[in-house]
Design a protein around this motif. Structure first.
Motif, PDB file in Angstrom:
ATOM      1  N   SER A   1       7.995  -9.640  -8.414  1.00 36.98           N
ATOM      2  CA  SER A   1       8.072  -8.231  -8.018  1.00 36.98           C
ATOM      3  C   SER A   1       6.971  -7.881  -7.027  1.00 36.98           C
ATOM      4  O   SER A   1       7.200  -7.152  -6.066  1.00 36.98           O
ATOM      5  CB  SER A   1       7.980  -7.322  -9.237  1.00 36.98           C
ATOM      6  OG  SER A   1       9.083  -7.519 -10.075  1.00 36.98           O
ATOM      7  N   ARG A   2       5.777  -8.397  -7.267  1.00 34.84           N
ATOM      8  CA  ARG A   2       4.669  -8.143  -6.334  1.00 34.84           C
ATOM      9  C   ARG A   2       4.927  -8.813  -4.992  1.00 34.84           C
ATOM     10  O   ARG A   2       4.642  -8.254  -3.942  1.00 34.84           O
ATOM     11  CB  ARG A   2       3.345  -8.643  -6.913  1.00 34.84           C
ATOM     12  CG  ARG A   2       2.745  -7.716  -7.941  1.00 34.84           C
ATOM     13  CD  ARG A   2       1.272  -8.018  -8.192  1.00 34.84           C
ATOM     14  NE  ARG A   2       0.953  -9.425  -8.264  1.00 34.84           N
ATOM     15  CZ  ARG A   2       0.693 -10.104  -9.381  1.00 34.84           C
ATOM     16  NH1 ARG A   2       0.705  -9.491 -10.538  1.00 34.84           N
ATOM     17  NH2 ARG A   2       0.410 -11.390  -9.338  1.00 34.84           N
ATOM     18  N   LEU A   3       5.479 -10.023  -5.009  1.00 34.55           N
ATOM     19  CA  LEU A   3       5.775 -10.728  -3.756  1.00 34.55           C
ATOM     20  C   LEU A   3       6.832  -9.998  -2.945  1.00 34.55           C
ATOM     21  O   LEU A   3       6.759  -9.939  -1.714  1.00 34.55           O
ATOM     22  CB  LEU A   3       6.282 -12.146  -4.050  1.00 34.55           C
ATOM     23  CG  LEU A   3       5.260 -13.192  -4.446  1.00 34.55           C
ATOM     24  CD1 LEU A   3       5.970 -14.509  -4.757  1.00 34.55           C
ATOM     25  CD2 LEU A   3       4.231 -13.406  -3.351  1.00 34.55           C
ATOM     26  N   ALA A   4       7.818  -9.452  -3.635  1.00 37.47           N
ATOM     27  CA  ALA A   4       8.952  -8.819  -2.955  1.00 37.47           C
ATOM     28  C   ALA A   4       8.698  -7.361  -2.608  1.00 37.47           C
ATOM     29  O   ALA A   4       9.541  -6.731  -1.977  1.00 37.47           O
ATOM     30  CB  ALA A   4      10.197  -8.924  -3.844  1.00 37.47           C
ATOM     31  N   LYS A   5       7.555  -6.835  -3.004  1.00 33.54           N
ATOM     32  CA  LYS A   5       7.246  -5.432  -2.736  1.00 33.54           C
ATOM     33  C   LYS A   5       7.203  -5.194  -1.232  1.00 33.54           C
ATOM     34  O   LYS A   5       6.554  -5.936  -0.505  1.00 33.54           O
ATOM     35  CB  LYS A   5       5.894  -5.081  -3.362  1.00 33.54           C
ATOM     36  CG  LYS A   5       5.605  -3.618  -3.441  1.00 33.54           C
ATOM     37  CD  LYS A   5       4.312  -3.387  -4.193  1.00 33.54           C
ATOM     38  CE  LYS A   5       4.225  -1.970  -4.645  1.00 33.54           C
ATOM     39  NZ  LYS A   5       3.041  -1.739  -5.452  1.00 33.54           N
ATOM     40  N   PRO A   6       7.917  -4.177  -0.762  1.00 34.63           N
ATOM     41  CA  PRO A   6       7.913  -3.923   0.680  1.00 34.63           C
ATOM     42  C   PRO A   6       6.528  -3.497   1.159  1.00 34.63           C
ATOM     43  O   PRO A   6       5.746  -2.924   0.407  1.00 34.63           O
ATOM     44  CB  PRO A   6       8.920  -2.784   0.843  1.00 34.63           C
ATOM     45  CG  PRO A   6       9.062  -2.168  -0.501  1.00 34.63           C
ATOM     46  CD  PRO A   6       8.712  -3.228  -1.505  1.00 34.63           C
ATOM     47  N   ALA A   7       6.265  -3.810   2.404  1.00 34.04           N
ATOM     48  CA  ALA A   7       4.987  -3.420   3.008  1.00 34.04           C
ATOM     49  C   ALA A   7       4.908  -1.900   3.095  1.00 34.04           C
ATOM     50  O   ALA A   7       5.918  -1.209   3.162  1.00 34.04           O
ATOM     51  CB  ALA A   7       4.871  -4.026   4.398  1.00 34.04           C
ATOM     52  N   ALA A   8       3.697  -1.401   3.078  1.00 34.73           N
ATOM     53  CA  ALA A   8       3.496   0.049   3.177  1.00 34.73           C
ATOM     54  C   ALA A   8       4.045   0.562   4.499  1.00 34.73           C
ATOM     55  O   ALA A   8       3.933  -0.092   5.538  1.00 34.73           O
ATOM     56  CB  ALA A   8       2.010   0.366   3.058  1.00 34.73           C
ATOM     57  N   ASP A   9       4.639   1.709   4.472  1.00 34.09           N
ATOM     58  CA  ASP A   9       5.218   2.320   5.668  1.00 34.09           C
ATOM     59  C   ASP A   9       4.106   3.034   6.433  1.00 34.09           C
ATOM     60  O   ASP A   9       3.557   4.039   5.973  1.00 34.09           O
ATOM     61  CB  ASP A   9       6.314   3.301   5.263  1.00 34.09           C
ATOM     62  CG  ASP A   9       7.072   3.868   6.437  1.00 34.09           C
ATOM     63  OD1 ASP A   9       6.603   3.725   7.589  1.00 34.09           O
ATOM     64  OD2 ASP A   9       8.137   4.464   6.214  1.00 34.09           O
ATOM     65  N   SER A  10       3.786   2.509   7.597  1.00 38.02           N
ATOM     66  CA  SER A  10       2.683   3.074   8.381  1.00 38.02           C
ATOM     67  C   SER A  10       3.032   4.435   8.980  1.00 38.02           C
ATOM     68  O   SER A  10       2.162   5.125   9.508  1.00 38.02           O
ATOM     69  CB  SER A  10       2.280   2.108   9.493  1.00 38.02           C
ATOM     70  OG  SER A  10       3.366   1.946  10.391  1.00 38.02           O
ATOM     71  N   THR A  11       4.300   4.842   8.902  1.00 44.44           N
ATOM     72  CA  THR A  11       4.684   6.138   9.461  1.00 44.44           C
ATOM     73  C   THR A  11       4.471   7.273   8.467  1.00 44.44           C
ATOM     74  O   THR A  11       4.563   8.440   8.843  1.00 44.44           O
ATOM     75  CB  THR A  11       6.158   6.146   9.906  1.00 44.44           C
ATOM     76  OG1 THR A  11       6.994   5.930   8.771  1.00 44.44           O
ATOM     77  CG2 THR A  11       6.415   5.075  10.953  1.00 44.44           C
ATOM     78  N   LEU A  12       4.214   6.935   7.205  1.00 45.37           N
ATOM     79  CA  LEU A  12       3.993   7.982   6.201  1.00 45.37           C
ATOM     80  C   LEU A  12       2.577   8.520   6.309  1.00 45.37           C
ATOM     81  O   LEU A  12       1.660   7.814   6.706  1.00 45.37           O
ATOM     82  CB  LEU A  12       4.233   7.422   4.800  1.00 45.37           C
ATOM     83  CG  LEU A  12       5.650   6.947   4.495  1.00 45.37           C
ATOM     84  CD1 LEU A  12       5.717   6.372   3.086  1.00 45.37           C
ATOM     85  CD2 LEU A  12       6.647   8.069   4.649  1.00 45.37           C
ATOM     86  N   MET A  13       2.404   9.791   5.941  1.00 45.88           N
ATOM     87  CA  MET A  13       1.063  10.368   5.965  1.00 45.88           C
ATOM     88  C   MET A  13       0.802  11.071   4.636  1.00 45.88           C
ATOM     89  O   MET A  13       1.733  11.424   3.919  1.00 45.88           O
ATOM     90  CB  MET A  13       0.903  11.328   7.143  1.00 45.88           C
ATOM     91  CG  MET A  13       1.732  12.583   7.060  1.00 45.88           C
ATOM     92  SD  MET A  13       1.415  13.756   8.415  1.00 45.88           S
ATOM     93  CE  MET A  13       2.253  12.994   9.754  1.00 45.88           C
ATOM     94  N   THR A  14      -0.464  11.246   4.359  1.00 43.13           N
ATOM     95  CA  THR A  14      -0.841  11.927   3.129  1.00 43.13           C
ATOM     96  C   THR A  14      -0.588  13.431   3.285  1.00 43.13           C
ATOM     97  O   THR A  14      -0.430  13.933   4.408  1.00 43.13           O
ATOM     98  CB  THR A  14      -2.332  11.716   2.816  1.00 43.13           C
ATOM     99  OG1 THR A  14      -3.106  12.333   3.845  1.00 43.13           O
ATOM    100  CG2 THR A  14      -2.670  10.236   2.697  1.00 43.13           C
TER     101      THR A  14
END
Length: 82
Positions: free
Chosen positions: A33-46
């Protein structure tokens, strides 16, 4: 090609060992599950970044730096040009 066959055999053997142990199976699922976790979306903002952008836009409007459009088509044309 021989290396692939050896890897496949070893992999299948290891899966058999893991399948016989509930603890190992749980650990494998967690690891995969950790390996398959998608990369963080750099377009999202806090929320804080979003609110800072809204505040900056409000200040620009107060300074007369905002854009106005006479109709929807003009606005869409401008947006499409970006």
């Amino acid at each position: 090609m021989k290396t692939v066959a050896i890897f496949d055999a070893q992999f299948m053997h290891n899966l058999g060992v893991i399948a016989q142990s509930e603890d190992l199976a749980k650990r494998l699922v967690k690891y995969v599950s950790r390996l398959a976790k998608p990369a963080a979306d750099s377009t999202l903002m806090t929320r804080e970044d979003f609110m800072a952008n809204v505040e900056e836009a409000e200040q620009q409007i107060e300074r007369g730096e905002g854009r106005t459009f006479s109709d929807l088509n003009t606005m869409n044309s401008w947006l499409n040009s970006l």
